[in-house]
Motif scaffolding. Sequence first.
Motif, PDB file in Angstrom:
ATOM      1  N   UNK A 207      11.207  50.010 -26.708  1.00 50.33           N
ATOM      2  CA  UNK A 207      12.389  49.824 -27.618  1.00 50.33           C
ATOM      3  C   UNK A 207      12.912  48.457 -27.468  1.00 50.33           C
ATOM      4  N   UNK A 208      13.362  47.922 -28.579  1.00 51.43           N
ATOM      5  CA  UNK A 208      13.918  46.620 -28.786  1.00 51.43           C
ATOM      6  C   UNK A 208      15.446  46.888 -27.872  1.00 51.43           C
ATOM      7  N   UNK A 209      15.864  45.867 -27.189  1.00 43.00           N
ATOM      8  CA  UNK A 209      17.248  45.896 -26.595  1.00 43.00           C
ATOM      9  C   UNK A 209      17.646  47.015 -25.843  1.00 43.00           C
ATOM     10  N   UNK A 210      16.795  47.899 -25.216  1.00 45.67           N
ATOM     11  CA  UNK A 210      16.994  48.996 -24.577  1.00 45.67           C
ATOM     12  C   UNK A 210      16.289  48.540 -23.194  1.00 45.67           C
ATOM     13  N   UNK A 211      17.217  48.588 -21.959  1.00 39.69           N
ATOM     14  CA  UNK A 211      16.409  48.091 -20.616  1.00 39.69           C
ATOM     15  C   UNK A 211      16.709  49.422 -19.734  1.00 39.69           C
ATOM     16  N   UNK A 212      15.810  49.615 -18.767  1.00 39.91           N
ATOM     17  CA  UNK A 212      16.152  50.555 -17.656  1.00 39.91           C
ATOM     18  C   UNK A 212      15.791  49.941 -16.488  1.00 39.91           C
ATOM     19  N   UNK A 213      16.732  50.096 -15.363  1.00 39.69           N
ATOM     20  CA  UNK A 213      16.486  49.727 -14.135  1.00 39.69           C
ATOM     21  C   UNK A 213      17.252  50.465 -13.020  1.00 39.69           C
ATOM     22  N   UNK A 214      17.159  50.301 -11.779  1.00 42.65           N
ATOM     23  CA  UNK A 214      17.443  50.938 -10.523  1.00 42.65           C
ATOM     24  C   UNK A 214      16.669  52.298 -10.300  1.00 42.65           C
ATOM     25  N   UNK A 215      17.236  53.076  -9.799  1.00 40.02           N
ATOM     26  CA  UNK A 215      16.568  54.405  -9.207  1.00 40.02           C
ATOM     27  C   UNK A 215      15.954  55.225 -10.573  1.00 40.02           C
ATOM     28  N   UNK A 216      16.846  55.034 -11.507  1.00 43.56           N
ATOM     29  CA  UNK A 216      16.253  55.990 -12.570  1.00 43.56           C
ATOM     30  C   UNK A 216      15.143  55.318 -13.553  1.00 43.56           C
ATOM     31  N   UNK A 217      14.455  54.164 -12.872  1.00 46.39           N
ATOM     32  CA  UNK A 217      13.339  53.579 -13.544  1.00 46.39           C
ATOM     33  C   UNK A 217      12.240  53.228 -12.721  1.00 46.39           C
ATOM     34  N   UNK A 218      11.163  52.983 -13.422  1.00 41.51           N
ATOM     35  CA  UNK A 218      10.055  52.537 -12.543  1.00 41.51           C
ATOM     36  C   UNK A 218       9.290  51.455 -13.440  1.00 41.51           C
ATOM     37  N   UNK A 219       8.671  50.487 -13.034  1.00 39.50           N
ATOM     38  CA  UNK A 219       8.041  49.662 -14.001  1.00 39.50           C
ATOM     39  C   UNK A 219       6.385  50.037 -13.867  1.00 39.50           C
ATOM     40  N   UNK A 220       5.880  50.169 -14.984  1.00 34.65           N
ATOM     41  CA  UNK A 220       4.757  50.596 -15.178  1.00 34.65           C
ATOM     42  C   UNK A 220       3.485  49.957 -14.441  1.00 34.65           C
ATOM     43  N   UNK A 221       2.952  50.635 -13.552  1.00 35.87           N
ATOM     44  CA  UNK A 221       1.715  50.004 -12.796  1.00 35.87           C
ATOM     45  C   UNK A 221       2.245  49.458 -11.382  1.00 35.87           C
ATOM     46  N   UNK A 222       3.513  49.590 -11.068  1.00 37.18           N
ATOM     47  CA  UNK A 222       4.074  49.195  -9.562  1.00 37.18           C
ATOM     48  C   UNK A 222       4.249  50.525  -9.113  1.00 37.18           C
ATOM     49  N   UNK A 223       4.617  50.185  -7.527  1.00 33.91           N
ATOM     50  CA  UNK A 223       5.058  51.141  -6.569  1.00 33.91           C
ATOM     51  C   UNK A 223       6.180  50.524  -5.974  1.00 33.91           C
ATOM     52  N   UNK A 224       7.193  49.948  -6.453  1.00 39.09           N
ATOM     53  CA  UNK A 224       8.421  49.188  -5.723  1.00 39.09           C
ATOM     54  C   UNK A 224       9.237  50.585  -5.210  1.00 39.09           C
ATOM     55  N   UNK A 225       9.724  50.499  -4.006  1.00 32.51           N
ATOM     56  CA  UNK A 225      10.616  51.511  -3.521  1.00 32.51           C
ATOM     57  C   UNK A 225      12.002  51.816  -4.024  1.00 32.51           C
ATOM     58  N   UNK A 226      12.279  52.803  -4.086  1.00 35.24           N
ATOM     59  CA  UNK A 226      13.772  53.109  -4.842  1.00 35.24           C
ATOM     60  C   UNK A 226      14.686  52.855  -3.950  1.00 35.24           C
ATOM     61  N   UNK A 227      14.943  51.573  -3.781  1.00 33.94           N
ATOM     62  CA  UNK A 227      16.033  51.041  -2.742  1.00 33.94           C
ATOM     63  C   UNK A 227      16.906  50.236  -3.396  1.00 33.94           C
ATOM     64  N   UNK A 228      18.182  49.983  -2.721  1.00 35.22           N
ATOM     65  CA  UNK A 228      19.287  48.933  -3.510  1.00 35.22           C
ATOM     66  C   UNK A 228      18.692  47.599  -3.508  1.00 35.22           C
ATOM     67  N   UNK A 229      17.860  47.225  -2.547  1.00 37.93           N
ATOM     68  CA  UNK A 229      17.302  45.702  -2.715  1.00 37.93           C
ATOM     69  C   UNK A 229      16.508  45.603  -4.017  1.00 37.93           C
ATOM     70  N   UNK A 230      15.794  46.585  -4.484  1.00 40.26           N
ATOM     71  CA  UNK A 230      14.966  46.260  -5.560  1.00 40.26           C
ATOM     72  C   UNK A 230      15.907  46.530  -6.951  1.00 40.26           C
ATOM     73  N   UNK A 231      16.798  47.491  -7.032  1.00 46.05           N
ATOM     74  CA  UNK A 231      17.819  47.414  -7.984  1.00 46.05           C
ATOM     75  C   UNK A 231      18.706  46.177  -8.201  1.00 46.05           C
ATOM     76  N   UNK A 232      19.151  45.822  -7.200  1.00 48.28           N
ATOM     77  CA  UNK A 232      19.950  44.582  -7.046  1.00 48.28           C
ATOM     78  C   UNK A 232      19.188  43.334  -7.520  1.00 48.28           C
ATOM     79  N   UNK A 233      17.863  43.155  -7.172  1.00 48.30           N
ATOM     80  CA  UNK A 233      16.976  42.124  -7.693  1.00 48.30           C
ATOM     81  C   UNK A 233      16.952  42.230  -9.026  1.00 48.30           C
ATOM     82  N   UNK A 234      16.461  43.358  -9.824  1.00 47.07           N
ATOM     83  CA  UNK A 234      16.137  43.422 -11.067  1.00 47.07           C
ATOM     84  C   UNK A 234      17.379  43.271 -11.917  1.00 47.07           C
TER      85      UNK A 234
END
Length: 533
Positions: free
Chosen positions: A420-447
């Motif tokens: 989708x153009x101009x629609x982003x998702x980040x934080x605990x409600x989203x996951x990057x395809x092909x990754x296994x980043x933990x659902x933590x505050x650290x990941x959300x803040x960096x995103x």
Amino acid sequence: MALLFCTFRPSVALPSRFFAGQRRSITIKQLEAAKNDRERVVILGSGWAGYNLARSLNPKKFQTVVISPRSYFVFTPLLASTSVGTLEFRTALEPVRSRGSKYEYIQGRADAVDFGKKEIMVRETVRDPNQGLLGVRAGEVKDERPLEMRIEASRGSLFSMHYDKLVISVGSYSQTFGIPGVKENAFFLKDVQDARKIRNKLLSCFETAALPTTPVALKKQLLNFAIVGGGPTGIEFSGELKDIFEDDMSRLYPQLAEHVKITVYDVADKILPMFDEKLAGYALEHIAKGVTVKTSHRIKELRRGFPNIEGVGDFHDDVKASGFTLSLENGHQSEVGCGFVVWSTGLMSNPFVAKALSSSFTAPASCVRLLSNIDDSPESSADWEVQKHPRTGSIVTDDYLRVQLGSSASHSEPQPAAILRDVFALGDCAVIDGTQYPSTAQVAAQKAKWLAKKLNKGDINTQGFSFMSQGIMAYIGRMNAIVQMDKGSLSGRAAWMMWRGAYLVKSISWRNRLLIPMYWTINWIFGRDISRF
């Protein structure tokens, strides 16, 4: 330019006030008039992702609007400390409305979104009876109004808002796995309201057990505290609970010391699986001095009321009803009476993600880009669905945090994957395809910081997001902690000092950076305040 309107009460305008240069209330017309030539970025949520993004976007380039049912940001690592009085609740909060903030805030929650028209449907939540009440989930406070009145009171007005860019950062809920009674009776640790409920219930259990009319059999169950989940949150809370008992409760209630029991249950065969074996073993050995850890235990049910107690008459029915019964399975069935059960076993999808983004939709070609060639767009509208992770239900994004689309199951011919153009998702409600980043505050803040930097520069299509781990840490009680980093690990008192120092530095405002050490010092000298109010 799209005209914004209020669906139910278009003629009602909130009074305009100004405080330190920031609009404290604003109408939809005023919001539209103040946009000028800027793009409007609508951010759903005020958690680690949404709050950090809103604070980092360039106000000269974007008109940022934060929409969240919570008018504050929660510094979640400190919730365990606030739940037992080591810190006060305000030290874990940052108001979304603050002096010098360069974004607008609306207290509400997204009900629906039209990606084709670039409009979000928002429901006001200022009058939601669930906002600011203790015990809604665990039955501590009851609303005596008729059901129809309660439902009507919780339904705020709806209005539609246009966006140029939409950021979905609505967070997640605690995972209950559909276990009977958990949602209604467990105490969670995701918000300050949860910490307030736990603190109030903890003190209530001790005061009830101290009554001369409470028999010993009931005292033992009132002072039996269960934590379900052997991750960092569960272990940190058990450590804080052990601290308040050994530092304060054992002195204030010496006659009850022999009845207190703290137990951590986990379905896995070990606790803290994200730490290496040496650190996890150190934590288990240390925390076992006051906390019982039971692994490989499956929870079957959680219901209100203690199990049957021999020798306790009907006179104590109200006390028996104040507790909980935890049904366990570990090769055999058993039931345990508890003063409360704190639940910390993972995350599940936010209802907005699970429901509002579950239907197929048609979007014009201008709103969609094919992943096969990022410069291509589909020739015409098509039936799309937001891609969800098959296990967690989280929104799937590409490396640039853009929401990925898949062909609707009802579509006659499968469409190629797209974003989708101009629609982003980040934080605990989203996951990057092909990754296994933990659902933590650290990941959300960096995103959030990565996306803000890209949007401010206008070069979103350059190098994608990559998580840089700064290490993980957990408090285990009695001024001890464990810290694991890429360059090595640390445990004991030195790790505890690093744990406290890191959270103090990461606190958002200077106000809390001053308040936190003040409360640490005051409570260390004078003891925790156990007043119930």
